[in-house]
Design a protein around this motif. Structure first.
Motif, PDB file in Angstrom:
ATOM      1  N   LEU A   1       0.825  -1.213   0.000  1.00  0.00           N
ATOM      2  CA  LEU A   1       0.000   0.000   0.000  1.00  0.00           C
ATOM      3  C   LEU A   1       0.859   1.263   0.000  1.00  0.00           C
ATOM      4  N   LYS A   2       2.174   1.089  -0.108  1.00  0.00           N
ATOM      5  CA  LYS A   2       3.077   2.242  -0.009  1.00  0.00           C
ATOM      6  C   LYS A   2       3.610   2.649  -1.381  1.00  0.00           C
ATOM      7  N   ARG A   3       3.882   3.953  -1.490  1.00  0.00           N
ATOM      8  CA  ARG A   3       4.547   4.480  -2.689  1.00  0.00           C
ATOM      9  C   ARG A   3       5.955   4.857  -2.258  1.00  0.00           C
ATOM     10  N   GLU A   4       6.955   4.241  -2.856  1.00  0.00           N
ATOM     11  CA  GLU A   4       8.333   4.440  -2.419  1.00  0.00           C
ATOM     12  C   GLU A   4       9.153   5.110  -3.513  1.00  0.00           C
ATOM     13  N   GLU A   5      10.031   6.022  -3.090  1.00  0.00           N
ATOM     14  CA  GLU A   5      10.900   6.691  -4.066  1.00  0.00           C
ATOM     15  C   GLU A   5      11.913   5.700  -4.625  1.00  0.00           C
ATOM     16  N   ILE A   6      12.088   5.737  -5.954  1.00  0.00           N
ATOM     17  CA  ILE A   6      13.111   4.916  -6.603  1.00  0.00           C
ATOM     18  C   ILE A   6      13.931   5.813  -7.525  1.00  0.00           C
ATOM     19  N   LYS A   7      15.095   5.355  -7.934  1.00  0.00           N
ATOM     20  CA  LYS A   7      15.989   6.177  -8.751  1.00  0.00           C
ATOM     21  C   LYS A   7      15.735   6.005 -10.245  1.00  0.00           C
ATOM     22  N   GLU A   8      15.253   4.802 -10.649  1.00  0.00           N
ATOM     23  CA  GLU A   8      15.137   4.523 -12.075  1.00  0.00           C
ATOM     24  C   GLU A   8      13.945   3.615 -12.341  1.00  0.00           C
ATOM     25  N   ALA A   9      13.311   3.792 -13.514  1.00  0.00           N
ATOM     26  CA  ALA A   9      12.250   2.898 -13.972  1.00  0.00           C
ATOM     27  C   ALA A   9      12.564   2.507 -15.400  1.00  0.00           C
ATOM     28  N   LYS A  10      12.241   1.258 -15.744  1.00  0.00           N
ATOM     29  CA  LYS A  10      12.509   0.831 -17.122  1.00  0.00           C
ATOM     30  C   LYS A  10      11.316   0.098 -17.702  1.00  0.00           C
ATOM     31  N   ALA A  11      11.417  -0.257 -18.968  1.00  0.00           N
ATOM     32  CA  ALA A  11      10.306  -0.837 -19.727  1.00  0.00           C
ATOM     33  C   ALA A  11       9.583  -1.910 -18.926  1.00  0.00           C
ATOM     34  N   GLY A  12       8.247  -1.785 -18.835  1.00  0.00           N
ATOM     35  CA  GLY A  12       7.426  -2.752 -18.109  1.00  0.00           C
ATOM     36  C   GLY A  12       7.044  -2.297 -16.721  1.00  0.00           C
ATOM     37  N   ASP A  13       7.747  -1.286 -16.171  1.00  0.00           N
ATOM     38  CA  ASP A  13       7.446  -0.811 -14.820  1.00  0.00           C
ATOM     39  C   ASP A  13       6.239   0.120 -14.820  1.00  0.00           C
ATOM     40  N   ILE A  14       5.430   0.021 -13.760  1.00  0.00           N
ATOM     41  CA  ILE A  14       4.331   0.965 -13.540  1.00  0.00           C
ATOM     42  C   ILE A  14       4.752   1.869 -12.391  1.00  0.00           C
ATOM     43  N   VAL A  15       4.883   3.163 -12.681  1.00  0.00           N
ATOM     44  CA  VAL A  15       5.455   4.099 -11.705  1.00  0.00           C
ATOM     45  C   VAL A  15       4.695   5.425 -11.723  1.00  0.00           C
ATOM     46  N   ALA A  16       5.006   6.255 -10.723  1.00  0.00           N
ATOM     47  CA  ALA A  16       4.478   7.618 -10.659  1.00  0.00           C
ATOM     48  C   ALA A  16       5.649   8.580 -10.815  1.00  0.00           C
ATOM     49  N   VAL A  17       5.420   9.658 -11.583  1.00  0.00           N
ATOM     50  CA  VAL A  17       6.511  10.593 -11.902  1.00  0.00           C
ATOM     51  C   VAL A  17       6.074  12.012 -11.557  1.00  0.00           C
ATOM     52  N   SER A  18       6.960  12.787 -10.913  1.00  0.00           N
ATOM     53  CA  SER A  18       6.656  14.194 -10.643  1.00  0.00           C
ATOM     54  C   SER A  18       7.712  15.070 -11.315  1.00  0.00           C
ATOM     55  N   GLY A  19       7.350  16.362 -11.433  1.00  0.00           N
ATOM     56  CA  GLY A  19       8.252  17.310 -12.083  1.00  0.00           C
ATOM     57  C   GLY A  19       7.600  17.963 -13.288  1.00  0.00           C
ATOM     58  N   MET A  20       6.487  17.378 -13.743  1.00  0.00           N
ATOM     59  CA  MET A  20       5.769  17.917 -14.918  1.00  0.00           C
ATOM     60  C   MET A  20       4.458  18.512 -14.419  1.00  0.00           C
ATOM     61  N   ASP A  21       4.441  19.822 -14.214  1.00  0.00           N
ATOM     62  CA  ASP A  21       3.328  20.425 -13.483  1.00  0.00           C
ATOM     63  C   ASP A  21       2.006  20.460 -14.240  1.00  0.00           C
ATOM     64  N   ASP A  22       2.012  20.269 -15.563  1.00  0.00           N
ATOM     65  CA  ASP A  22       0.716  20.244 -16.253  1.00  0.00           C
ATOM     66  C   ASP A  22       0.558  18.994 -17.118  1.00  0.00           C
ATOM     67  N   ILE A  23       1.055  17.869 -16.593  1.00  0.00           N
ATOM     68  CA  ILE A  23       0.913  16.603 -17.307  1.00  0.00           C
ATOM     69  C   ILE A  23      -0.555  16.166 -17.266  1.00  0.00           C
ATOM     70  N   ASN A  24      -1.039  15.595 -18.366  1.00  0.00           N
ATOM     71  CA  ASN A  24      -2.434  15.147 -18.450  1.00  0.00           C
ATOM     72  C   ASN A  24      -2.502  13.686 -18.873  1.00  0.00           C
ATOM     73  N   VAL A  25      -3.663  13.080 -18.654  1.00  0.00           N
ATOM     74  CA  VAL A  25      -3.863  11.682 -19.019  1.00  0.00           C
ATOM     75  C   VAL A  25      -3.683  11.490 -20.521  1.00  0.00           C
ATOM     76  N   GLY A  26      -2.919  10.468 -20.890  1.00  0.00           N
ATOM     77  CA  GLY A  26      -2.735  10.133 -22.302  1.00  0.00           C
ATOM     78  C   GLY A  26      -1.514  10.769 -22.941  1.00  0.00           C
ATOM     79  N   GLU A  27      -0.833  11.677 -22.215  1.00  0.00           N
ATOM     80  CA  GLU A  27       0.348  12.343 -22.787  1.00  0.00           C
ATOM     81  C   GLU A  27       1.589  11.464 -22.636  1.00  0.00           C
ATOM     82  N   THR A  28       2.543  11.644 -23.542  1.00  0.00           N
ATOM     83  CA  THR A  28       3.722  10.771 -23.603  1.00  0.00           C
ATOM     84  C   THR A  28       4.986  11.525 -23.197  1.00  0.00           C
TER      85      THR A  28
END
Length: 614
Positions: free
Chosen positions: A266-293
């Protein structure tokens, strides 16, 4: 060149009809994976973190979690089972490689089973069928599996999808088995974990290619701002990377990845890297929307934009202007309400908001439940507003006005079948199927214009004495039925003046209809206080007190015994509304009212409407 796979990862979604046990199953998978400490308190239905989800026993927002089993990471996405939250389900299907289709061992396939399975098959996902609640006395697992096979065929599943494995489980007991006999349940869910690893395809490992990450869900955090949750489809991404965000309109913006979060339990943990196949959450993009790449700055290749089902229902949200406006809420102004609706658009891609005037907005959604959840959340947050009767959205297709049609499944006692068929016929419904189960229950399937279902549930529950079960899901747009479809038959009792309702007045009105309020309730002129027995509206004095005299009655004052008032929920009130009415919603109250509070002005408008009809 041979394709490499990430054998250490599996991405699955859990899909099902409402109340077939998805969230309970996820709970058990989490507990048995050993991610919780032995002394750690874990609430039941741990994935349903929203208050409304816990109260109603439904999943509203898709959630993701992850467990480790036999050295492999299984990312699990729990999806809503209700068709009103189809926007969530549809996006989740893009993020995973397989689905667990959970079906109740007694109820079998239901309208939302069809809805969520159709979404999964369209994405060519590999299904695993879990027949849940196998411990029920009424369980009929073999027949349910046959129903599932029929549904797969009907929805056009390919040969590979039809070769699905079946696991029989009791999520509540934490047991599962490949055997349909309830007596042969294993004492844990090991066979389900093994089936997932065996049948769900591993994601392709193309981590050495240019990055492609697509957002499917949005979150917000006061510290890091907007968070995009999605899957890395290609390449890899590290904290500190400079990346490009390809917007929905094709424009690009450059950002720096400030944080990446992985999921574990149930926890969200900070990680340094994500690669193909991973499901992750990303911050730093203040106006990111659903469906954007998200891509590298030098290789900007967008993934196909996610298709989201269009809204089918709309209602008008209006600033509260009743005599009680501002007494119970913190946020009552047009600007506050507009800000809150705009905030909802940030995370709810199935919602549409259009300004109708300086103090009203047309809000469109996927159904009554979708919009009522928004209204309930707003009132809990301290907002006051008024909403109009829900209306279906008419679309012009090839020059023809078309309306949404719902596929309706009704399970009812045999003695109510005739009344149900007649009432659905009056609402322009078409019967598709009728099956009696031999145990006093009959299943009826109809196509009904969505207009005809607004306000029908209350009538249906009365007709079936509370024993009927009604489920429906969007089917298609079809040419519009002529004339009025459905709607309320009875008029209402309307308060004549401001004041406090008295037991004396209520007792004198009981033979006129059903009363919605209790003695002592503050009312205002134009507020709806009950339902008339007849078709016309009736203005009544509900604040009249018994005249006091100094003459003693021979029978003495008798205690007034009142019938129990019919107190309506938010959903019932929305269904009950007529065209000339509003529902006033505040943190403390739900009040039905006429749009025009003045009695003589209402009568003039009614005469005018009648004249124009003639």
């Amino acid at each position: 060149m041979s394709v490499k796979f990430r054998e250490d990862v599996r991405n699955i979604a859990i899909i099902a009809h409402v109340d077939h046990g998805k969230t309970t199953l996820v709970d058990e998978l989490l507990k048995q994976s050993g991610i919780f400490r032995s002394n750690e308190h874990v609430e039941e239905r741990a994935m349903d973190s929203n208050d409304l989800e816990r109260e109603r026993g439904i999943t509203i927002l898709a959630k993701n979690t992850a467990i480790d089993y036999n050295g492999k990471r299984i990312n699990i996405l729990d999806t809503p089972g209700h068709a009103d939250f189809g926007g969530e389900v549809e996006r989740i299907m893009k993020m995973v490689d397989g689905v667990l289709l959970v079906v109740d061992a007694y109820e079998g396939t239901m309208p939302q089973t069809r809805f969520v399975l159709k979404k999964a098959l369209e994405q060519h996902l590999k299904p695993i069928v879990v027949v849940n609640k196998i411990d029920k006395d009424s369980a009929r697992p073999e027949e349910v599996v046959d129903e599932v096979i029929d549904l797969f065929i009907e929805l056009g599943a390919d040969d590979d999808q039809l070769e699905f494995p079946v696991v029989y489980a009791s999520a509540i007991n934490g047991t599962a088995s490949l055997d349909s006999n309830p007596a042969n349940q294993d004492e844990n869910m090991k066979c389900l974990y093994d089936t997932i690893l065996e049948y769900v395809p591993a994601p392709v490992d193309n981590s050495d290619e240019p990055l492609q990450f697509q957002t499917a869900l949005l979150d917000y955090n006061d510290y890091v701002g907007r968070i995009g949750i999605g899957r890395v489809f290609r390449g890899s991404m590290s904290v500190g990377d400079s990346v490009s965000l390809i917007k929905l309109d094709g424009t690009t913006k450059n950002f720096r990845v400030t944080k990446i979060f992985g999921y574990f339990g149930l926890k969200r943990e900070e990680i340094k890297e994500a690669k193909a196949g991973d499901i992750v959450a990303v911050s730093g993009m203040d106006d990111i929307n659903v469906g954007e790449t998200v891509t590298p700055v030098d290789v900007q290749e967008a993934l196909p934009v996610l298709h989201i089902d269009e809204p089918t229902l709309q209602m008008t949200f209006v600033v509260n202007n009743s005599p009680f406006a501002g007494k119970e809420g913190k946020f009552v102004t047009a600007s506050k309400i507009e800000d809150r609706l705009m905030q909802q658009l940030e995370t709810d891609v199935s919602l549409r908001v259009e300004q109708a005037s300086s103090d009203s907005w047309v809000v469109s959604g996927r159904g009554e439940l979708h919009l009522s959840i928004l209204i309930e959340n707003m009132r809990r947050e301290g907002y006051e507003l008024q909403v109009s009767k829900p209306e279906v959205i008419i679309r012009n297709i090839d020059g023809v006005d078309c309306e949404p049609v719902e596929r309706v499944q009704i399970d009812t006692p045999d003695d109510s079948v005739g009344a149900v068929i007649e009432s659905i016929g009056q609402r322009k419904g078409t019967m598709l199927d009728m099956q009696a189960d031999g145990n006093g229950q009959t299943r009826l399937i109809f196509n009904v214009p969505a207009r005809g279902l607004i306000g029908y549930r209350t009538e249906f529950m009365s007709m079936t004495k509370g024993y009927g079960i009604l489920n429906h899901t969007f089917d298609s747009y079809q040419p519009m039925e002529k004339g009025k479809v459905g709607g309320r038959r009875n008029g209402v009792l309307v308060a004549q003046e401001n004041g406090q309702a008295t037991a004396y007045s209520i007792s004198s009105l009981e033979d006129r209809g059903i009363v919605f309020i209790e003695p002592g309730t503050e009312v205002y002129g134009g507020m709806i206080v009950g339902e008339n027995n007849r078709e016309n509206d009736l203005t009544v004095n509900i604040t009249k007190a018994k005249a006091q005299t100094n003459v003693r009655s021979s029978t003495k004052d008798q205690t007034v015994t009142l019938k129990k008032a019919k107190i309506m929920t938010l959903e019932e009130s929305l269904e009950y509304l007529d065209d000339d009415e509003y529902l006033e919603v505040t943190p403390e109250s739900i009040r039905l009212r006429k749009k025009e509070l003045d009695k003589s002005a209402r009568e003039r408008l009614a005469r005018k409407a009648k004249y124009s009809e003639e």
